[in-house]
Scaffold this motif. Sequence first.
Motif, mmCIF file in Angstrom:
data_model
loop_
_atom_site.group_PDB
_atom_site.id
_atom_site.type_symbol
_atom_site.label_atom_id
_atom_site.label_comp_id
_atom_site.label_asym_id
_atom_site.label_seq_id
_atom_site.Cartn_x
_atom_site.Cartn_y
_atom_site.Cartn_z
ATOM 1 N N SER A 54 -2.907 12.581 8.577
ATOM 2 C CA SER A 54 -3.473 11.227 8.665
ATOM 3 C C SER A 54 -2.554 10.206 8.010
ATOM 4 C CB SER A 54 -4.847 11.192 7.994
ATOM 5 O OG SER A 54 -5.750 12.009 8.682
ATOM 6 N N ALA A 55 -1.968 10.557 6.887
ATOM 7 C CA ALA A 55 -1.067 9.629 6.186
ATOM 8 C C ALA A 55 0.170 9.320 7.024
ATOM 9 C CB ALA A 55 -0.667 10.217 4.829
ATOM 10 N N CYS A 56 0.729 10.327 7.689
ATOM 11 C CA CYS A 56 1.910 10.102 8.529
ATOM 12 C C CYS A 56 1.579 9.176 9.695
ATOM 13 C CB CYS A 56 2.461 11.427 9.045
ATOM 14 S SG CYS A 56 3.229 12.462 7.790
ATOM 15 N N VAL B 168 0.836 -1.190 0.000
ATOM 16 C CA VAL B 168 0.000 0.000 0.000
ATOM 17 C C VAL B 168 0.880 1.252 0.000
ATOM 18 C CG1 VAL B 168 -0.253 0.091 2.516
ATOM 19 C CG2 VAL B 168 -1.982 1.126 1.082
ATOM 20 N N LEU B 169 0.461 2.222 -0.781
ATOM 21 C CA LEU B 169 1.092 3.534 -0.838
ATOM 22 C C LEU B 169 0.116 4.535 -0.247
ATOM 23 C CD1 LEU B 169 3.211 5.619 -1.833
ATOM 24 C CD2 LEU B 169 1.955 5.631 -4.015
ATOM 25 N N LEU B 170 0.527 5.188 0.824
ATOM 26 C CA LEU B 170 -0.280 6.227 1.441
ATOM 27 C C LEU B 170 0.140 7.561 0.845
ATOM 28 C CD1 LEU B 170 0.076 4.996 5.112
ATOM 29 C CD2 LEU B 170 -1.830 4.566 3.552
ATOM 30 N N THR C 53 -1.957 14.565 0.809
ATOM 31 C CA THR C 53 -2.105 15.675 -0.142
ATOM 32 C C THR C 53 -1.994 17.055 0.512
ATOM 33 O OG1 THR C 53 -4.502 15.560 0.053
ATOM 34 C CG2 THR C 53 -3.481 14.310 -1.737
ATOM 35 N N GLY C 54 -1.493 17.133 1.733
ATOM 36 C CA GLY C 54 -1.360 18.411 2.425
ATOM 37 C C GLY C 54 -2.270 18.468 3.632
ATOM 38 N N SER C 55 -2.589 19.671 4.064
ATOM 39 C CA SER C 55 -3.392 19.816 5.279
ATOM 40 C C SER C 55 -4.827 19.325 5.100
ATOM 41 C CB SER C 55 -3.389 21.261 5.762
ATOM 42 O OG SER C 55 -3.896 22.109 4.763
ATOM 43 N N GLN C 56 -5.298 19.314 3.854
ATOM 44 C CA GLN C 56 -6.636 18.802 3.535
ATOM 45 C C GLN C 56 -6.523 17.652 2.544
ATOM 46 O OE1 GLN C 56 -9.572 20.059 4.816
ATOM 47 N NE2 GLN C 56 -8.319 21.385 6.100
ATOM 48 N N MET C 57 -7.413 16.697 2.649
ATOM 49 C CA MET C 57 -7.444 15.602 1.680
ATOM 50 C C MET C 57 -7.987 16.135 0.360
ATOM 51 S SD MET C 57 -8.754 12.962 -0.120
ATOM 52 C CE MET C 57 -10.341 12.336 0.028
ATOM 53 N N GLY D 175 -1.519 -0.534 -4.219
ATOM 54 C CA GLY D 175 -2.739 -0.165 -3.530
ATOM 55 C C GLY D 175 -2.549 1.251 -3.043
ATOM 56 N N VAL D 176 -3.423 2.148 -3.398
ATOM 57 C CA VAL D 176 -3.243 3.571 -3.097
ATOM 58 C C VAL D 176 -4.352 4.044 -2.155
ATOM 59 C CG1 VAL D 176 -3.098 5.895 -4.075
ATOM 60 C CG2 VAL D 176 -2.207 3.936 -5.365
ATOM 61 N N GLU D 177 -3.955 4.712 -1.091
ATOM 62 C CA GLU D 177 -4.891 5.335 -0.159
ATOM 63 C C GLU D 177 -4.536 6.810 -0.076
ATOM 64 O OE1 GLU D 177 -7.535 4.093 1.393
ATOM 65 O OE2 GLU D 177 -7.194 2.092 0.586
ATOM 66 N N VAL D 178 -5.485 7.673 -0.390
ATOM 67 C CA VAL D 178 -5.273 9.119 -0.376
ATOM 68 C C VAL D 178 -5.928 9.705 0.867
ATOM 69 C CG1 VAL D 178 -5.611 11.263 -1.652
ATOM 70 C CG2 VAL D 178 -5.281 9.120 -2.895
#
Length: 117
Positions: free
Chosen positions: A95-97, A61-63, A66-70, A87-90
Amino acid sequence: MQMKEIGFGAAQPVDGYGPGFFRVGGRPVDGALCLSIEGLVAWGGLEDLDPLLELAGEVDVLLVGTGSQMEPLTASTLARLQESGLGVEVMSTPSACRTYNVLLGEGRRVALAVMPV
């Protein structure tokens, strides 16, 4: 309650982040970054897909933060990443960190590509 030490192996978790930077392994990193079990990789941002496509087969999976907002990825960007087998999760960068650190602690094959907040 019993506490366990989390081992990350060779991979490094995200220690922190702030306006325009991240801290990985105790060192500040300016701008966007891509992080995997292989370590820190230079990444030019959401239009720079080559470093991300090179992770295909290496991670499950790749998280993508996209910055401060999704913000959604463009359809063509998402399609290229998914066609490579990633597998990509945006999600937002914070949240990603957090998700990356948790999955890394579980021993999962995960990578992180994040834009600064």
